[in-house]
Scaffold this active site. Structure first.
Site, PDB file in Angstrom:
ATOM      1  N   GLY A  46       0.813  -1.217   0.000  1.00 23.23           N
ATOM      2  CA  GLY A  46       0.000   0.000   0.000  1.00 23.23           C
ATOM      3  C   GLY A  46       0.841   1.260   0.000  1.00 23.23           C
ATOM      4  CB  CYS A  47       3.695   2.311   2.087  1.00 25.91           C
ATOM      5  SG  CYS A  47       2.781   2.212   3.657  1.00 25.91           S
ATOM      6  CB  THR A  48       5.072   0.274  -2.812  1.00 26.71           C
ATOM      7  OG1 THR A  48       6.034  -0.189  -1.860  1.00 26.71           O
ATOM      8  CG2 THR A  48       5.700   0.328  -4.194  1.00 26.71           C
TER       9      THR A  48
END
Length: 155
Positions: A46-48
């Site tokens: 998700g952060c990527t």
């Protein structure tokens, strides 16, 4: 946990190390609008996705007068790996002791699969040229968030 920020609040000042260990302060961006986003962990799906979305839209955002800063509790070394692996162009800052995360109310109680725990609350704070909060968005989704910001800011 700190109170959630509201539009009109003065954005808490900060100075944190970037992926190369250089100190970066919010005040370095005075006179520009700044999108400060908080994410749980570098190199996670998700952060990527979120970091890549900001990078893909960086020219558009910069052209509209916005700088983008991503803050997580990761160490600078991990941020450097994240930046290299994903070819990120946004400024990534390390807040391992969570002081800034706490000041922006982006760290606190979370619930996942019926469990309650302390963690990073995915949040985006948009700071105006004078250092005041223009928008404070909490519990945002990683996917589609950048498109929503661009739409909401009419960029």
């Amino acid at each position: 946990m700190s109170e959630r920020l509201q539009p009109g609040d003065v954005a808490p000042a900060f100075t944190l190390p970037d992926a190369d260990g250089n100190e970066v302060s919010l005040s370095d961006h005075k006179g520009r609008k700044v999108i400060v986003y908080f994410y749980p962990a570098a190199l996670t799906p998700g952060c990527t996705k979120q970091a890549c979305d900001f990078t893909d839209n960086l020219d558009l955002l910069a052209g509209a007068g916005y700088d983008v800063i991503g803050i997580s509790p990761d160490a600078p070394e991990k941020l450097a790996k994240f930046r290299e692996k994903e070819s990120l162009r946004v400024t990534l800052l390390a807040d391992p002791d969570k002081t800034v995360l706490d000041a922006y109310a982006a760290f606190g109680e979370k619930k996942n699969y019926g469990k309650t725990y302390q963690g990073v609350i995915r949040s985006t704070i948009i700071v105006d040229e004078e250092g005041k909060v223009e928008h404070a968005l909490y519990n945002v989704r990683a996917t589609g968030h950048v498109a929503k910001i661009i739409k909401d800011l009419a960029i």
